[in-house]
Each structure stands twice: as C-alpha cells, then as structure tokens.
Write an enzyme that holds these catalytic residues in place. Structure first.
Site, PDB file in Angstrom:
ATOM      1  N   ALA A  14     -11.245  -1.296 -23.686  1.00 19.64           N
ATOM      2  CA  ALA A  14     -10.594  -1.759 -24.929  1.00 19.64           C
ATOM      3  C   ALA A  14     -10.626  -0.733 -26.063  1.00 19.64           C
ATOM      4  CB  ALA A  14     -11.233  -3.065 -25.396  1.00 19.64           C
ATOM      5  N   SER A 145       0.262  -6.289 -13.039  1.00 14.75           N
ATOM      6  CA  SER A 145       1.414  -5.526 -13.537  1.00 14.75           C
ATOM      7  C   SER A 145       2.650  -6.000 -12.794  1.00 14.75           C
ATOM      8  CB  SER A 145       1.217  -4.039 -13.255  1.00 14.75           C
ATOM      9  OG  SER A 145       2.441  -3.342 -13.443  1.00 14.75           O
ATOM     10  N   TYR A 158      -1.061   2.146  -7.163  1.00 17.20           N
ATOM     11  CA  TYR A 158      -1.098   1.279  -8.350  1.00 17.20           C
ATOM     12  C   TYR A 158      -0.570  -0.114  -7.995  1.00 17.20           C
ATOM     13  CZ  TYR A 158      -0.371  -0.119 -13.258  1.00 17.20           C
ATOM     14  OH  TYR A 158      -0.409  -0.767 -14.465  1.00 17.20           O
ATOM     15  N   LYS A 162      -2.625  -3.674  -8.009  1.00 15.27           N
ATOM     16  CA  LYS A 162      -2.216  -4.768  -8.901  1.00 15.27           C
ATOM     17  C   LYS A 162      -1.795  -6.012  -8.108  1.00 15.27           C
ATOM     18  CE  LYS A 162      -2.982  -2.650 -12.802  1.00 15.27           C
ATOM     19  NZ  LYS A 162      -4.059  -3.110 -13.680  1.00 15.27           N
TER      20      LYS A 162
HETATM   21  P1  NDP Z   1      -4.500   2.975 -21.417  1.00 15.66           P
HETATM   22  O1  NDP Z   1      -4.493   4.163 -20.500  1.00 15.66           O
HETATM   23  O2  NDP Z   1      -3.877   3.061 -22.757  1.00 15.66           O
HETATM   24  O3  NDP Z   1      -6.016   2.437 -21.594  1.00 15.66           O
HETATM   25  C1  NDP Z   1      -6.799   2.188 -20.468  1.00 15.66           C
HETATM   26  C2  NDP Z   1      -8.149   1.688 -20.900  1.00 15.66           C
HETATM   27  O4  NDP Z   1      -8.911   1.420 -19.711  1.00 15.66           O
HETATM   28  C3  NDP Z   1      -8.926   2.712 -21.701  1.00 15.66           C
HETATM   29  O5  NDP Z   1      -9.643   2.061 -22.715  1.00 15.66           O
HETATM   30  C4  NDP Z   1      -9.891   3.301 -20.666  1.00 15.66           C
HETATM   31  O6  NDP Z   1     -11.125   3.750 -21.204  1.00 15.66           O
HETATM   32  C5  NDP Z   1     -10.139   2.087 -19.817  1.00 15.66           C
HETATM   33  N1  NDP Z   1     -10.658   2.456 -18.497  1.00 15.66           N
HETATM   34  C6  NDP Z   1     -10.079   3.227 -17.548  1.00 15.66           C
HETATM   35  N2  NDP Z   1     -10.893   3.336 -16.491  1.00 15.66           N
HETATM   36  C7  NDP Z   1     -12.007   2.601 -16.784  1.00 15.66           C
HETATM   37  C8  NDP Z   1     -13.209   2.309 -16.104  1.00 15.66           C
HETATM   38  N3  NDP Z   1     -13.446   2.806 -14.885  1.00 15.66           N
HETATM   39  N4  NDP Z   1     -14.131   1.527 -16.699  1.00 15.66           N
HETATM   40  C9  NDP Z   1     -13.920   1.017 -17.936  1.00 15.66           C
HETATM   41  N5  NDP Z   1     -12.801   1.268 -18.631  1.00 15.66           N
HETATM   42  C10 NDP Z   1     -11.863   2.046 -18.069  1.00 15.66           C
HETATM   43  O7  NDP Z   1      -3.837   1.811 -20.543  1.00 15.66           O
HETATM   44  P2  NDP Z   1      -3.031   0.513 -21.002  1.00 15.66           P
HETATM   45  O8  NDP Z   1      -3.610  -0.047 -22.232  1.00 15.66           O
HETATM   46  O9  NDP Z   1      -1.599   0.821 -20.947  1.00 15.66           O
HETATM   47  O10 NDP Z   1      -3.341  -0.454 -19.768  1.00 15.66           O
HETATM   48  C11 NDP Z   1      -4.338  -1.476 -19.799  1.00 15.66           C
HETATM   49  C12 NDP Z   1      -4.190  -2.314 -18.545  1.00 15.66           C
HETATM   50  O11 NDP Z   1      -2.887  -2.893 -18.506  1.00 15.66           O
HETATM   51  C13 NDP Z   1      -4.343  -1.526 -17.256  1.00 15.66           C
HETATM   52  O12 NDP Z   1      -4.993  -2.304 -16.277  1.00 15.66           O
HETATM   53  C14 NDP Z   1      -2.906  -1.265 -16.840  1.00 15.66           C
HETATM   54  O13 NDP Z   1      -2.781  -1.039 -15.460  1.00 15.66           O
HETATM   55  C15 NDP Z   1      -2.262  -2.559 -17.275  1.00 15.66           C
HETATM   56  N6  NDP Z   1      -0.814  -2.463 -17.464  1.00 15.66           N
HETATM   57  C16 NDP Z   1      -0.290  -1.586 -18.378  1.00 15.66           C
HETATM   58  C17 NDP Z   1       1.077  -1.507 -18.538  1.00 15.66           C
HETATM   59  C18 NDP Z   1       1.728  -0.586 -19.524  1.00 15.66           C
HETATM   60  O14 NDP Z   1       2.974  -0.516 -19.515  1.00 15.66           O
HETATM   61  N7  NDP Z   1       1.003   0.104 -20.382  1.00 15.66           N
HETATM   62  C19 NDP Z   1       1.979  -2.350 -17.729  1.00 15.66           C
HETATM   63  C20 NDP Z   1       1.312  -3.215 -16.808  1.00 15.66           C
HETATM   64  C21 NDP Z   1      -0.040  -3.265 -16.689  1.00 15.66           C
HETATM   65  P3  NDP Z   1     -11.263   5.185 -21.953  1.00 15.66           P
HETATM   66  O15 NDP Z   1     -10.559   5.016 -23.283  1.00 15.66           O
HETATM   67  O16 NDP Z   1     -12.730   5.364 -22.091  1.00 15.66           O
HETATM   68  O17 NDP Z   1     -10.594   6.181 -21.074  1.00 15.66           O
END
Ligand code: NDP
Length: 251
Positions: A14, A145, A158, A162
């Site tokens: 988050a 997703s 991916y 999902k």
């Molecule tokens: P971002 O890349 O903007 O953010 C991803 C977040 O996940 C970051 O806070 C990151 O942490 C965290 N993260 C990644 N790997 C880990 C881990 N191993 N443990 C804990 N935290 C982790 O992605 P989005 O906000 O776009 O996506 C959020 C979710 O929504 C994902 O699951 C994505 O697949 C899903 N989603 C997104 C879409 C889109 O269009 N954006 C569409 C459909 C689904 P850090 O900041 O420390 O790297």
C-alpha cells in the site's frame, strides 16, 4: 456513522498505487490500517502514508513485509494482532507483473510472479483467518485482474496468477462462509498507476482506449470504492464473487 468505524484492516502493498488509494479510502471511513510494502525505496512513501492516514484520526502503521514469504506474513499478522487487537478485513493487494511472451519467459520470471501474486494470497489468508474465526466475522478481498478473467498475449504468468486468485477466492467462500467470513475478488481493468503508465505512451494508446467502453483508464479511488463496498456491511450477503471494475473492458 462511518462505514468502517473501529475496524482493523490490513492492506498489502500500500505504499503506492491501488493499495495506497484503498488505505486512504478505508481510513476516511474510520478503519485502523496496518499496511505493508516491500522495497527499501518505498520506506519514505510508507512513512508519508502513515501520517496521511493518522490525519483521519485512526491508528495507522506501516510494516516492511514480503507477502510472498510465508514466515514474514506469519510474523506480520502476529504483530498486527498484538498491536491492533484483531483483523476484521484483509485486502490482498500486493502484486507485480513481469510481462513476456511465453517463448521468452524464464522459469524464474514465472515463479516470481506466481509467488508474489498468488502464493502471497495463500500466505496472508492462512494467517488472517485465525483472528477472524475467533471473532466469527471477517472480509477478505483479493486483487485479481480482468487479465485473469480473459487472458492476454505476453501476460501468461500474470493472467495465470490472477485466475488462480479467483479459484482460491471461491474456495475460501465455500470453506469459510459458515464462520461468517466472506471472501471476494476484484478484477480491475487498466488503472492509472506505476504498473500501467507505459500503456499510456505511444501511438497505440489511443487504439487501446477505444477498446474500453468508458473510454478511459480507471483511478485508484474507483478501485478503493469497490473495496470499501466489499469491506463493509454494505456487502454482508456477498461472498465468492468477482467484481469487475474495468470500464466495461470485459463485455
Ligand atoms: P504498483 O506497482 O503501483 O504497486 C504495487 C504495490 O505492491 C507496491 O506497494 C509494492 O511495494 C507492493 N508489492 C509488490 N510486491 C510485494 C511483495 N512481495 N510484498 C509486499 N508488497 C509488495 O501496482 P498497482 O497499484 O497498479 O497494483 C496493485 C494490485 O492491483 C496488484 O495486485 C495488481 O496486479 C492489481 N491490478 C492492477 C491493475 C492496474 O491497472 N494498475 C489492473 C488489475 C489489477 P513497494 O512499493 O515496496 O515496491
């Protein structure tokens, strides 16, 4: 009365993007928020978010915890229960994409996506159901997703991760319904975050937008609103469902 007054909510991943939007929206509705991030570089953003959340008058704490590592999830949830008392809602949002055509995809790339996106949901769910079963209530929300529903060239790992989340979500709804624990998934379309910013560049962008009936990318707030519905008692008779928030991309 706010929709999540005094509830304890976990949001994984988050520090930025959709997870950050969810944490803000749920805190605005009175929830105490425990959230995670994984990269060292995200620590300042996590700190800043902690302060923004506290400004809503709720308790908020950032934890550096890798959702893909079982022992880290166990330690994280134990800490949250010690610090916050229980877990009412868990939003499994952490996720990554490592897009590549299958011909070029390495086994390591495949594993990284499956562990971060799918095993993480197992890791976290296994932990949060303990306090939820004790309380005989809870809501688990898994970030799937639209790609997990329809697939996409270059996104097999991916999409598989999902789609796996959807099967897991429905199974949990069956397993946990009798304990009054609901489990649902959200299938966002293309949302404006770091994960998708590359799609908005170049000549293909306009063509791409034509495929979305609403004609635009979604915002993190729009996914947060869907999450709020599933987290709150507004959805008390909803479990095992996949709610698409994708601007109509799936029709
Ligand atoms: P971002 O890349 O903007 O953010 C991803 C977040 O996940 C970051 O806070 C990151 O942490 C965290 N993260 C990644 N790997 C880990 C881990 N191993 N443990 C804990 N935290 C982790 O992605 P989005 O906000 O776009 O996506 C959020 C979710 O929504 C994902 O699951 C994505 O697949 C899903 N989603 C997104 C879409 C889109 O269009 N954006 C569409 C459909 C689904 P850090 O900041 O420390 O790297």
């Amino acid at each position: 009365m706010k929709l999540l007054e005094n509830k304890v909510v976990i949001v994984t991943g988050a520090a930025r993007g959709i997870g950050e939007g969810i944490a803000l929206k749920l805190a605005e509705q009175g929830a105490n928020i425990a959230f995670t991030y994984v990269s060292e570089g995200s620590a300042p953003k996590a700190q800043a978010l902690e302060e923004k959340l506290a400004a809503f008058g709720v308790k908020a704490k950032a934890y550096r915890s890798n959702a893909g590592v079982f022992e880290e999830c166990e330690a994280f949830v134990n800490d949250v229960v010690k610090e916050f008392g229980t877990v009412d809602v868990c939003v499994n949002n952490a996720g990554i994409s490592k897009d590549n055509l299958l011909l070029r995809m390495s086994p390591e790339q495949w594993d990284e996506v499956m562990i971060t996106n799918l095993k993480s949901v197992f890791n976290m769910t296994k932990q949060v159901i303990r306090p939820m079963m004790k309380a005989r209530k809870g809501s688990i929300i898994n970030m799937s997703s639209i790609i997990g529903v329809r697939g996409n060239a270059g996104q097999s790992s991916y999409a598989a991760s999902k789609a796996g989340i959807i099967g897991f979500t429905k199974s949990m709804a069956h397993e946990l319904g009798s304990r009054n624990i609901r489990c649902n998934a959200i299938a966002p379309g293309f949302i404006e975050t770091d994960m998708t910013h590359y799609l908005k560049e170049g000549a293909a962008a306009e063509e791409f937008l034509k495929k979305i009936p609403l004609g635009r990318f979604g915002t993190t707030e729009e996914i947060a609103n869907t999450t709020l519905f599933l987290a709150s008692d507004m959805s008390s008779y909803v479990t095992g469902q996949v709610i698409s928030a994708c601007g109509g991309l799936n029709i």
